[in-house]
Design a protein around this motif. Structure first.
Motif, short mmCIF file in Angstrom:
data_model
loop_
_atom_site.label_atom_id
_atom_site.label_comp_id
_atom_site.label_asym_id
_atom_site.label_seq_id
_atom_site.Cartn_x
_atom_site.Cartn_y
_atom_site.Cartn_z
N CYS A 41 0.84 -1.20 0.00
CA CYS A 41 0.00 0.00 0.00
C CYS A 41 0.87 1.24 0.00
O CYS A 41 2.09 1.16 0.09
CB CYS A 41 -0.90 -0.02 1.24
SG CYS A 41 0.08 -0.04 2.77
N ASP A 42 0.22 2.39 -0.06
CA ASP A 42 0.98 3.65 -0.01
C ASP A 42 1.03 4.23 1.39
O ASP A 42 1.56 5.31 1.60
CB ASP A 42 0.39 4.66 -0.99
CG ASP A 42 -1.00 5.14 -0.59
OD1 ASP A 42 -1.58 4.62 0.38
OD2 ASP A 42 -1.50 6.06 -1.27
N ALA A 92 6.68 4.23 2.69
CA ALA A 92 5.81 5.05 1.84
C ALA A 92 5.25 6.20 2.69
O ALA A 92 5.04 6.06 3.89
CB ALA A 92 4.68 4.20 1.25
N GLY A 142 2.26 7.70 2.69
CA GLY A 142 0.81 7.89 2.66
C GLY A 142 0.18 8.42 3.94
O GLY A 142 -0.67 9.31 3.89
#
Length: 183
Positions: free
Chosen positions: A104-105, A110, A112
């Motif tokens: 996922c981000d 990451a 996110g």
């Protein structure tokens, strides 16, 4: 826009004993209440951004995580401090179960979770501070444009700093003094 204090959880707020999700397993990192209180006094939002692969691995549920974080927030209030926002990533790309098994981000490195907090709370990333205990925390903060990044470091857990904006810090008390020197 306002600067914020971004905090990783395990290893920064509480000692990382591995997948901590119960009050009886919690040991707070020395200086955390004072650091958060100093940010609160300056009207900086305090934002927790934490990978929680224990959820994805099936060690505990999202409901247990939320209950634990409510308990943790109450401990901060008892110490005159406040955690304003909590973002978490329950995913793990290889060890996650069912819907949690994904890249996922939001999973650090990451950015996110940080980008979402910045957008939702009108945060000025360039004037903000990230405190983590892992190069993944630093990478996420760099990707989100956070201006000052600190990795909590002790002799048993050294971190190599490869980028000029990331600094090692030996304790949260030392960090508080560096960010907001006492008069």
């Amino acid at each position: 826009m306002t600067p914020a204090l971004f905090l990783d959880r395990d290893g920064v707020i509480n000692v990382d004993h591995g997948y901590v999700h119960r009050a009886e397993d919690t040991q707070f990192v020395p200086g955390i209440f004072e650091l958060v209180r100093a940010a609160n006094e300056r009207q900086w939002p305090v934002v927790v951004v934490t990978n929680q692969a224990g959820i994805g691995r099936g060690f505990y549920t999202e409901e247990i995580f939320h209950g634990y974080m409510q308990w943790m927030r109450a401990r901060f209030v008892e110490h005159g401090a406040r955690l304003d926002h909590i973002y978490f990533c329950p995913h793990h790309p290889t060890h996650g179960l069912g819907p949690y098994a994904l890249a996922c981000d939001c999973r650090k490195p990451a950015p996110g979770m940080l980008l979402r907090a910045i957008a939702e709370h009108d945060i000025e990333p360039g004037r903000s501070v990230m405190v983590g205990d892992s190069p993944k925390d630093a990478a996420a903060a760099q990707a989100a444009g956070v201006g000052r990044i600190f990795l909590l470091n002790d002799e048993a857990n050294p971190h190599e700093v490869r980028h000029g904006t990331v600094q090692n810090v030996s304790s949260l008390a030392a960090l508080k003094q560096q960010l907001w020197p006492a008069p």
